[in-house]
Design a protein around this motif. Structure first.
Motif, PDB file in Angstrom:
ATOM      1  N   PHE A   1      40.333  45.165  53.349  1.00  0.00           N
ATOM      2  CA  PHE A   1      41.173  44.437  52.402  1.00  0.00           C
ATOM      3  C   PHE A   1      40.269  43.797  51.353  1.00  0.00           C
ATOM      4  N   ARG A   2      40.776  43.717  50.147  1.00  0.00           N
ATOM      5  CA  ARG A   2      40.059  43.041  49.062  1.00  0.00           C
ATOM      6  C   ARG A   2      41.031  42.119  48.338  1.00  0.00           C
TER       7      ARG A   2
ATOM      8  N   THR B   1      37.897  36.953  40.272  1.00  0.00           N
ATOM      9  CA  THR B   1      36.966  37.087  41.389  1.00  0.00           C
ATOM     10  C   THR B   1      37.510  38.118  42.364  1.00  0.00           C
ATOM     11  N   GLU B   2      36.640  39.008  42.847  1.00  0.00           N
ATOM     12  CA  GLU B   2      37.015  39.965  43.889  1.00  0.00           C
ATOM     13  C   GLU B   2      36.269  39.611  45.169  1.00  0.00           C
ATOM     14  N   ASN B   3      37.008  39.477  46.266  1.00  0.00           N
ATOM     15  CA  ASN B   3      36.420  39.098  47.550  1.00  0.00           C
ATOM     16  C   ASN B   3      36.775  40.121  48.621  1.00  0.00           C
ATOM     17  N   GLU B   4      35.757  40.646  49.289  1.00  0.00           N
ATOM     18  CA  GLU B   4      36.003  41.496  50.449  1.00  0.00           C
ATOM     19  C   GLU B   4      36.409  40.610  51.622  1.00  0.00           C
TER      20      GLU B   4
ATOM     21  N   LYS C   1      43.517  32.884  58.447  1.00  0.00           N
ATOM     22  CA  LYS C   1      43.242  32.181  57.196  1.00  0.00           C
ATOM     23  C   LYS C   1      44.204  32.650  56.106  1.00  0.00           C
ATOM     24  N   ILE C   2      44.782  31.693  55.386  1.00  0.00           N
ATOM     25  CA  ILE C   2      45.634  32.015  54.240  1.00  0.00           C
ATOM     26  C   ILE C   2      44.741  32.136  53.013  1.00  0.00           C
ATOM     27  N   PHE C   3      44.864  33.237  52.309  1.00  0.00           N
ATOM     28  CA  PHE C   3      44.054  33.427  51.114  1.00  0.00           C
ATOM     29  C   PHE C   3      44.949  33.632  49.904  1.00  0.00           C
ATOM     30  N   THR C   4      44.345  33.537  48.729  1.00  0.00           N
ATOM     31  CA  THR C   4      45.087  33.284  47.502  1.00  0.00           C
ATOM     32  C   THR C   4      45.718  34.510  46.873  1.00  0.00           C
ATOM     33  N   GLY C   5      44.925  35.551  46.623  1.00  0.00           N
ATOM     34  CA  GLY C   5      45.401  36.609  45.747  1.00  0.00           C
ATOM     35  C   GLY C   5      45.390  36.117  44.300  1.00  0.00           C
ATOM     36  N   PRO C   6      46.322  36.509  43.470  1.00  0.00           N
ATOM     37  CA  PRO C   6      47.658  37.008  43.806  1.00  0.00           C
ATOM     38  C   PRO C   6      47.755  38.505  44.063  1.00  0.00           C
ATOM     39  N   LEU C   7      46.620  39.221  44.033  1.00  0.00           N
ATOM     40  CA  LEU C   7      46.644  40.635  44.378  1.00  0.00           C
ATOM     41  C   LEU C   7      45.802  40.842  45.627  1.00  0.00           C
TER      42      LEU C   7
END
Length: 704
Positions: A134-135, A152-155, A165-171
């Motif tokens: 997932f990215r 920002t792109e996060n692996e 963990k809840i992460f942001t996105g929005p994509l």
């Protein structure tokens, strides 16, 4: 229930199932790859209700202005027929990205609840068991080093999957061996303050859920007042993340919005930077240059440079709220300004603070009940720059639509087509008399609900304006932190991304001038530094077209500075500001010539997927925006670093080979040589003796 569906396009099909496991599925026609989307889940009257539905009927199919089709379907909950779910799909032609949202309805009164005291909605859940990675693609990380929002792109690794963990996105992108897929939501907030977020588990199940502010405990649902979710997006491709990014960028450019004007690569000028220069350098007021003579003179120069949208920033009005033209500064009411712009084929833009209303204004008397308040305390009035004292109004109240009506009236009366919206913070109101929670909700809920609804209300206001004024361009200033940046506003408008960049305090630099004319902006002097700062924002262009982020560059002499500014802005930011009347005749001619060449291929540049090398301020730093279908576009090479000492630079030579074959009708400056290889690609060699830029246009007629 399994219903064969005609919803989709030549790339994919939507199949409606309505079951507890799969509400609908998305199937790629090329490979048969299928992704199943679980039904949304709501807490209603204290019960968890999954929207598995039966008796599904298509109720509406609409053709939209951007070529997309909208499909609406409705069915009853299998476990409670008094509840209904409406599903809305928007399908774009020739693109795999589709939009969807839901509307929860009831045949008799029900309530959304929060038994645990927190929002309890699952908007979507998709199992990506065959996808290994997932990215996360974030759009709203505010960088104090450059004082701007960035991508920002996060692996995402096992730590995210194992700990919920809840992460942001929005994509969020799911990557497999042969396919890539995307789930996204349309909202806007800083990455550190979530209202909606994603969770992923070890089985690669991705969940999109409400975090806070999505509703108030006890919100009513019935046949008249349903609950509409935010818009979401899904896409899949047979390929990798780069393939997905390219089709998503095309979707954002051509199919996301009905407002085509917001995507047009016009050249913009804004008066604000000169107003600041006039204050800090000439020790004048911000409004000293806000007069008919100065504006008319600037328009003459702007036209010769090739500027198409002339924006009068703060100070054209008597007072906020009524937004009547200041006859003291413009005795004819902007008639001569509009006449001159019309004669040049240019467009008029104006600055607004949407929430500001002067105490003596007509709108204040009508909407005093809509003033922003926090815990019952209204904010003290304050002057809007050098105009009358004003108060902040809550846009998530009846005032919001009144502001839209005011813009429509101004557009029809004055011919304004560009509206710059400034100074809109995401926070600050928990008044129980507005439209973000009543007295039954807690003050905390109302505050969160305001912050959640604000970005959606801005879209609603902007869409109302653009529906009444089809050529309208709404530009939302997000040059400071705590403004709602995300996908939602791009449905209706674009972002004004950078003002002056960082301030001296951002770098812990002490104030050296205690006087009132102290200039705390770092990147304010003519030269290449501001352009380097601004080009860092082109990181967005991988996923979101750069034409949706307006950034301004200086026109100041001398030639290398102007080359750098024009080379930077034609990559998509398209803005100029500064002292137009201080630019030499040769400088005006140079900028006009370069922008004239740009206009021949700007649609190709706007549509082209970027190929970049290096980074902002590095040497070499390269950009290629060439339309793969016809070879038209531009390649730009920057030389920024020449080492110390500054007075003895060493010559620099940069060689670049285009990734795409090119149209051989080219233009380039004298310090550049171009040849073509056996596959039709351009081999560019540029020589520099100082900080400068080399522009090579492909597909242009130099005689035009």
């Amino acid at each position: 229930m399994n219903t064969e569906s005609h919803i989709g396009n030549e790339l994919y099909r939507i199949q409606i199932e309505g079951s507890q496991d799969t509400l609908w599925s998305y199937r790629l026609e090329s490979s048969g790859e299928t992704c199943a989307v679980s039904p949304p889940v709501f807490e209603i009257d204290g019960r968890i209700c999954a929207a598995a539905i039966s008796e599904i009927k298509e109720t509406v199919m609409l053709e939209l202005k951007n070529g997309s089709r909208e499909y609406r379907l409705r069915g009853s909950f299998q476990e409670d027929e008094r509840l209904q779910l409406e599903i809305v799909f928007r399908v774009a032609p020739g693109n795999p990205v589709m939009r969807f949202h839901y509307r929860l309805l009831a045949r008799e009164a029900h309530r959304l609840t929060k038994q645990a005291g927190e929002d309890n909605i699952v908007y979507a859940r998709i199992s990506f068991g065959g996808y290994g990675r997932f990215r996360e693609i974030r759009l709203a990380d505010f960088d104090e080093f450059t004082h701007q929002y960035g991508l920002t792109e996060n692996e995402l690794g096992e730590a995210h999957f194992d700990n919920g963990k809840i992460f942001t996105g929005p994509l969020t992108v799911a990557l497999g061996d042969r396919h890539a897929a995307l789930l996204a939501y349309e909202h806007g907030s800083q990455s550190t303050d979530l209202y909606v977020g994603f969770q992923a588990d070890a089985s690669r199940q991705l969940t999109l859920l409400a975090v806070k502010g999505n509703y108030c405990d006890g919100d009513r649902i019935d046949t008249d007042q349903g609950y509409r979710t935010l818009w979401m997006q899904f896409a899949a491709v047979q390929g990798d993340a780069a393939d997905l990014a390219e089709v998503y960028r095309a979707f954002a450019l051509r199919h996301f919005s009905d407002n085509a004007s917001s995507r047009s690569p016009y050249i913009f000028y804004n008066t604000w930077n000169f107003q600041e220069r006039n204050r800090y350098w000439n020790k004048q007021t911000y409004l000293a240059s806000m007069n008919l003579g100065h504006i008319l003179s600037e328009i003459d120069v702007a036209y010769r440079m090739g500027i198409e949208v002339y924006v009068i920033d703060m100070g054209w009005f008597i007072k906020s709220g009524d937004w009547d033209i200041s006859l003291e500064r413009f005795p004819d009411g902007l008639d001569l300004v509009k006449e001159k712009l019309d004669g040049y084929g240019m467009k008029l833009g104006l600055w607004f603070d949407p929430k500001a209303v002067a105490l003596s204004s007509r709108l204040y008397r009508t909407f005093e009940h809509c003033i922003v308040s926090w815990d019952g305390v209204r904010e003290a009035p304050h002057p809007i720059w050098e105009t009358e004292e004003s108060v902040r109004m809550c846009l998530v109240s009846p005032f919001g639509m009144a502001f839209a009506d005011k813009l429509i009236e101004l557009a029809k009366r004055l011919g304004v087509v560009y509206f710059k919206w400034d100074a809109i913070s995401q926070y600050g109101c928990n008044d129980p008399g507005h439209d973000h929670g009543d007295g039954n909700a807690t003050a905390e809920e109302r505050g969160h609900r305001f912050a959640f609804q604000l970005p959606l209300k801005l879209v609603e206001i902007a869409k109302k304006v653009s529906e009444a004024i089809p050529e309208a361009i709404i530009d939302f200033d997000v040059t400071e932190g705590y403004r709602c940046v995300g996908l939602s506003f791009l449905e209706a408008g674009k972002y004004f991304l950078i003002n002056n960049g960082p301030y001296y305090p951002n770098f812990d630099l002490p104030r050296t001038d205690p006087g009132e004319f102290y200039n705390y902006n770092v990147f304010f002097q003519p030269g290449p530094a501001r352009s380097m700062l601004c080009r860092s924002a082109y990181a967005y262009d991988k996923w979101i077209p750069s034409v949706l982020f307006l950034v301004h560059y200086f026109p100041d002499d001398f030639a290398p500075n102007q080359n750098i500014s024009v080379a930077s802005l034609i990559l998509g930011h398209n803005g100029i500001w500064g002292d137009l009347l201080g630019v030499s005749e040769k400088g005006v001619e140079r900028i006009g010539r370069l922008l004239g060449l740009y206009k021949q291929v700007r649609e190709d540049i706007t549509a082209s997927y970027p190929v970049t090398g290096g980074g902002a301020g590095r040497t070499p730093e390269t950009y290629e925006k060439i339309n793969a279908e016809n070879g038209r576009g531009v390649a730009v090479l920057f030389a920024s670093s020449f080492g110390q000492p500054f007075d003895r630079p060493r010559p620099v030579k940069i060689t670049y080979v285009t990734s795409n074959p090119v149209d051989k009708k080219i233009w380039h400056p004298s310090n550049v040589e171009v040849r073509f290889d056996s596959k039709g690609r351009a081999v560019i060699e540029a020589s520099f003796t100082d900080a400068d830029a080399a522009i090579v246009f492909f597909g242009v007629d130099d005689a035009l």
